[in-house]
Write a protein that holds these residues in place. Structure first.
Motif, PDB file in Angstrom:
ATOM      1  N   GLY A  40       0.764  -1.178  -0.148  1.00  0.00           N
ATOM      2  CA  GLY A  40      -0.115   0.083  -0.015  1.00  0.00           C
ATOM      3  C   GLY A  40       0.925   1.239   0.030  1.00  0.00           C
ATOM      4  N   ILE A  41       0.401   2.310  -0.626  1.00  0.00           N
ATOM      5  CA  ILE A  41       1.013   3.653  -0.588  1.00  0.00           C
ATOM      6  C   ILE A  41       0.071   4.443   0.282  1.00  0.00           C
ATOM      7  CG2 ILE A  41       1.842   5.425  -2.100  1.00  0.00           C
ATOM      8  CD1 ILE A  41       3.210   2.547  -2.679  1.00  0.00           C
ATOM      9  N   CYS A  42       0.884   4.819   1.300  1.00  0.00           N
ATOM     10  CA  CYS A  42       0.164   5.729   2.394  1.00  0.00           C
ATOM     11  C   CYS A  42       0.632   7.042   2.525  1.00  0.00           C
ATOM     12  CB  CYS A  42       0.115   4.711   3.587  1.00  0.00           C
ATOM     13  SG  CYS A  42       1.612   4.642   4.550  1.00  0.00           S
ATOM     14  N   GLY A  43      -0.311   7.986   3.109  1.00  0.00           N
ATOM     15  CA  GLY A  43       0.061   9.160   3.632  1.00  0.00           C
ATOM     16  C   GLY A  43      -0.709   9.298   4.928  1.00  0.00           C
ATOM     17  N   TYR A  44      -0.636  10.483   5.751  1.00  0.00           N
ATOM     18  CA  TYR A  44      -1.361  10.656   7.041  1.00  0.00           C
ATOM     19  C   TYR A  44      -1.795  12.056   6.973  1.00  0.00           C
ATOM     20  CZ  TYR A  44       1.623   6.634   7.724  1.00  0.00           C
ATOM     21  OH  TYR A  44       2.399   5.201   7.645  1.00  0.00           O
ATOM     22  N   LEU A  55      -0.538  17.248   6.885  1.00  0.00           N
ATOM     23  CA  LEU A  55      -0.543  16.203   5.988  1.00  0.00           C
ATOM     24  C   LEU A  55       1.043  15.976   5.718  1.00  0.00           C
ATOM     25  CD1 LEU A  55      -1.685  14.637   3.487  1.00  0.00           C
ATOM     26  CD2 LEU A  55      -0.837  16.660   1.907  1.00  0.00           C
ATOM     27  N   ILE A  56       1.254  14.449   5.964  1.00  0.00           N
ATOM     28  CA  ILE A  56       2.432  13.813   5.937  1.00  0.00           C
ATOM     29  C   ILE A  56       2.520  13.003   4.523  1.00  0.00           C
ATOM     30  CG2 ILE A  56       4.090  12.102   6.743  1.00  0.00           C
ATOM     31  CD1 ILE A  56       2.906  12.843   9.566  1.00  0.00           C
ATOM     32  N   ASP A  57       3.103  13.347   3.662  1.00  0.00           N
ATOM     33  CA  ASP A  57       3.298  12.726   2.288  1.00  0.00           C
ATOM     34  C   ASP A  57       1.980  13.058   1.410  1.00  0.00           C
ATOM     35  OD1 ASP A  57       5.918  12.294   2.929  1.00  0.00           O
ATOM     36  OD2 ASP A  57       5.553  10.145   3.516  1.00  0.00           O
ATOM     37  N   SER A  58       2.198  13.062   0.029  1.00  0.00           N
ATOM     38  CA  SER A  58       1.085  13.206  -0.634  1.00  0.00           C
ATOM     39  C   SER A  58       1.072  12.377  -1.891  1.00  0.00           C
ATOM     40  CB  SER A  58       1.355  14.604  -1.321  1.00  0.00           C
ATOM     41  OG  SER A  58       2.587  14.732  -2.078  1.00  0.00           O
ATOM     42  N   GLY A  59       1.599  11.158  -1.890  1.00  0.00           N
ATOM     43  CA  GLY A  59       1.390  10.085  -2.907  1.00  0.00           C
ATOM     44  C   GLY A  59       2.098  10.317  -4.209  1.00  0.00           C
ATOM     45  N   PRO A  93      -5.997  15.101  -3.041  1.00  0.00           N
ATOM     46  CA  PRO A  93      -7.020  16.048  -2.773  1.00  0.00           C
ATOM     47  C   PRO A  93      -8.548  14.984  -2.496  1.00  0.00           C
ATOM     48  CG  PRO A  93      -5.839  16.759  -4.657  1.00  0.00           C
ATOM     49  CD  PRO A  93      -5.366  15.462  -4.246  1.00  0.00           C
ATOM     50  N   ALA A  94      -8.345  13.998  -3.315  1.00  0.00           N
ATOM     51  CA  ALA A  94      -9.724  12.868  -3.105  1.00  0.00           C
ATOM     52  C   ALA A  94      -9.646  12.200  -1.689  1.00  0.00           C
ATOM     53  CB  ALA A  94      -9.793  12.006  -4.236  1.00  0.00           C
ATOM     54  N   GLN A  95      -8.530  11.959  -1.275  1.00  0.00           N
ATOM     55  CA  GLN A  95      -8.245  11.462  -0.023  1.00  0.00           C
ATOM     56  C   GLN A  95      -8.758  12.469   1.161  1.00  0.00           C
ATOM     57  OE1 GLN A  95      -7.275   8.001   1.143  1.00  0.00           O
ATOM     58  NE2 GLN A  95      -8.236   7.808  -0.998  1.00  0.00           N
ATOM     59  N   LEU A  96      -8.020  13.708   1.178  1.00  0.00           N
ATOM     60  CA  LEU A  96      -8.625  14.643   2.062  1.00  0.00           C
ATOM     61  C   LEU A  96     -10.011  14.833   1.945  1.00  0.00           C
ATOM     62  CD1 LEU A  96      -5.660  17.165   1.677  1.00  0.00           C
ATOM     63  CD2 LEU A  96      -5.919  15.547   3.351  1.00  0.00           C
ATOM     64  N   ALA A  97     -10.556  14.809   0.797  1.00  0.00           N
ATOM     65  CA  ALA A  97     -12.104  14.952   0.656  1.00  0.00           C
ATOM     66  C   ALA A  97     -12.850  14.138   1.418  1.00  0.00           C
ATOM     67  CB  ALA A  97     -12.530  14.905  -0.549  1.00  0.00           C
ATOM     68  N   GLN A  98     -12.257  12.587   1.599  1.00  0.00           N
ATOM     69  CA  GLN A  98     -12.848  11.741   2.536  1.00  0.00           C
ATOM     70  C   GLN A  98     -13.011  12.001   3.788  1.00  0.00           C
ATOM     71  OE1 GLN A  98     -12.646   7.420   1.888  1.00  0.00           O
ATOM     72  NE2 GLN A  98     -11.436   7.786   0.030  1.00  0.00           N
ATOM     73  N   ILE A 110       4.375  17.920   5.679  1.00  0.00           N
ATOM     74  CA  ILE A 110       5.719  17.467   5.985  1.00  0.00           C
ATOM     75  C   ILE A 110       6.091  16.382   4.865  1.00  0.00           C
ATOM     76  CG2 ILE A 110       7.035  15.936   7.555  1.00  0.00           C
ATOM     77  CD1 ILE A 110       4.909  16.882   9.626  1.00  0.00           C
ATOM     78  N   GLN A 111       7.062  16.493   4.360  1.00  0.00           N
ATOM     79  CA  GLN A 111       7.448  15.312   3.371  1.00  0.00           C
ATOM     80  C   GLN A 111       8.550  14.472   4.194  1.00  0.00           C
ATOM     81  OE1 GLN A 111       5.421  15.835   0.145  1.00  0.00           O
ATOM     82  NE2 GLN A 111       6.873  14.327   0.263  1.00  0.00           N
ATOM     83  N   SER A 112       8.325  13.112   4.318  1.00  0.00           N
ATOM     84  CA  SER A 112       9.106  12.126   5.059  1.00  0.00           C
ATOM     85  C   SER A 112      10.595  12.169   3.957  1.00  0.00           C
ATOM     86  CB  SER A 112       8.300  10.799   5.117  1.00  0.00           C
ATOM     87  OG  SER A 112       8.206  10.190   3.832  1.00  0.00           O
ATOM     88  N   HIS A 113      10.363  11.953   2.864  1.00  0.00           N
ATOM     89  CA  HIS A 113      11.529  12.038   1.797  1.00  0.00           C
ATOM     90  C   HIS A 113      10.925  12.316   0.381  1.00  0.00           C
ATOM     91  CE1 HIS A 113       9.832   7.919   1.856  1.00  0.00           C
ATOM     92  NE2 HIS A 113      10.548   7.631   0.770  1.00  0.00           N
ATOM     93  N   THR A 114      11.718  12.177  -0.479  1.00  0.00           N
ATOM     94  CA  THR A 114      11.166  12.686  -1.759  1.00  0.00           C
ATOM     95  C   THR A 114      11.214  11.580  -2.959  1.00  0.00           C
ATOM     96  OG1 THR A 114      13.468  13.690  -2.612  1.00  0.00           O
ATOM     97  CG2 THR A 114      11.630  14.987  -1.459  1.00  0.00           C
ATOM     98  N   HIS A 115      10.802  10.314  -2.823  1.00  0.00           N
ATOM     99  CA  HIS A 115      10.556   9.277  -3.533  1.00  0.00           C
ATOM    100  C   HIS A 115       9.331   9.440  -4.409  1.00  0.00           C
ATOM    101  CE1 HIS A 115      13.787   6.405  -1.699  1.00  0.00           C
ATOM    102  NE2 HIS A 115      14.345   7.531  -2.438  1.00  0.00           N
ATOM    103  N   ILE A 116       9.241   8.920  -5.303  1.00  0.00           N
ATOM    104  CA  ILE A 116       7.970   9.455  -6.165  1.00  0.00           C
ATOM    105  C   ILE A 116       6.715   9.074  -5.725  1.00  0.00           C
ATOM    106  CG2 ILE A 116       8.020   7.139  -7.306  1.00  0.00           C
ATOM    107  CD1 ILE A 116       7.426   8.253  -9.768  1.00  0.00           C
ATOM    108  N   ASP A 117       6.480   8.040  -4.858  1.00  0.00           N
ATOM    109  CA  ASP A 117       5.168   7.629  -4.074  1.00  0.00           C
ATOM    110  C   ASP A 117       5.039   8.608  -2.880  1.00  0.00           C
ATOM    111  OD1 ASP A 117       7.453   6.280  -3.020  1.00  0.00           O
ATOM    112  OD2 ASP A 117       6.297   4.711  -2.411  1.00  0.00           O
ATOM    113  N   HIS A 118       5.687   9.517  -2.506  1.00  0.00           N
ATOM    114  CA  HIS A 118       5.599  10.072  -1.460  1.00  0.00           C
ATOM    115  C   HIS A 118       5.389  11.626  -1.796  1.00  0.00           C
ATOM    116  CE1 HIS A 118       6.439   7.172   1.547  1.00  0.00           C
ATOM    117  NE2 HIS A 118       7.150   6.618   0.693  1.00  0.00           N
ATOM    118  N   VAL A 119       5.888  12.069  -2.913  1.00  0.00           N
ATOM    119  CA  VAL A 119       6.158  13.432  -3.167  1.00  0.00           C
ATOM    120  C   VAL A 119       5.217  14.209  -4.050  1.00  0.00           C
ATOM    121  CG1 VAL A 119       7.846  13.190  -5.113  1.00  0.00           C
ATOM    122  CG2 VAL A 119       8.113  15.057  -3.259  1.00  0.00           C
TER     123      VAL A 119
END
Length: 260
Positions: A40-44, A55-59, A93-98, A110-119
């Motif tokens: 799973g690709i997750c943010g928080y 918001l931590i990470d943005s997918g 945006p859609a996840q926040l809308a939920q 917050i960016q935990s790091h800058t890999h493609i699935d987080h940034v």
């Protein structure tokens, strides 16, 4: 806009309230070719007692929600794995809308790091300050994927962390380089759940603790900080949420549900 550096555990906190609840954002499913694991690709999203939204990470970038196959080809990501499920509903945006939130409701990113699935949506919140490790921000561009460095740093106020940092009462960002040069993890305390450690990719899954952290930017540092995180979690009797654990992911509550 300017950057803010040299922060530590004794800085003036960026947040006023304590963590009140935590939502896990579902940014899609991905299969890693190396061993076939499905992750799973997750943010928080953390909401504080003062009504602050962090918001931590943005997918993944928006193009993956529109056409993941074409985006994978464009980024040459197929050498690592494949997107299994990632639609517009899995974009930030859609996840926040939920959760009943709009982009304008975010107070801190917050960016935990800058890999493609987080940034992917790092530039999608104009005017929102971005907390990031100084070592990550010092890179010419976000890491993105496989040295391609195709993404520019978005215009923003960057708050650059050079050590473990208390972001607010009951909420710490932990500098744990290894997986990436400026990897961050997080420790927080929720009213009912209690202590929680979000490892992000510092520990993608428990089995990684028995491995050699293959593919890490610095495997020795990754191992050191992974052990440090697990020691802290043990001492705090904390719930641990790993970065990409195939076994844990289906069991976690996802937005619009909360941990409180």
């Amino acid at each position: 806009m300017g950057n803010q550096r040299g922060l530590g555990l004794y800085m003036q906190p960026l947040l006023h309230g304590r963590p009140a609840r935590l939502a896990i954002l579902d940014y899609g499913l991905f299969q890693v070719h190396e061993d076939g694991r499905i992750i799973g690709i997750c943010g928080y999203l953390i909401q504080t007692t003062a009504g602050e939204n962090i918001l931590i990470d943005s997918g993944f970038p928006a193009k993956y929600g529109a056409n993941s196959a074409a985006a994978t080809d464009e980024d040459a990501l197929a050498g690592f794995g494949q997107v299994l499920s990632l639609g517009k509903s899995n974009l930030a945006p859609a996840q926040l809308a939920q959760l009943g939130l709009a982009r304008s409701d975010i107070n801190l990113m917050i960016q935990s790091h800058t890999h493609i699935d987080h940034v992917g949506f790092m530039g999608g919140f104009p005017g929102v300050p971005i907390v990031i490790a100084a070592a990550e921000r010092a890179l010419p561009r976000p890491v993105y994927w496989s040295g391609k460095l195709t993404m520019e740093w978005p215009e923003a106020k960057y708050i650059e962390l050079e050590s473990d940092t208390r972001l607010g009462p009951g909420f710490d960002a932990l500098l744990v380089p290894g997986h990436a040069p400026g990897q961050l993890a997080f420790a927080l305390e929720l009213p009912q759940t209690g202590p929680v450690v979000l490892t992000s990719d510092a520990i993608s899954r428990p089995s990684e603790l028995e491995s050699d952290f293959t593919g890490a930017w610095d495997a020795d540092l990754a191992r050191h900080h992974a052990n440090r995180l697990m020691t802290q979690a043990h001492n705090d009797k904390a719930m641990v949420i790993f970065g990409h654990c195939p076994e844990q992911w289906p069991k976690l509550r996802k937005a619009p549900e909360w941990y409180d």
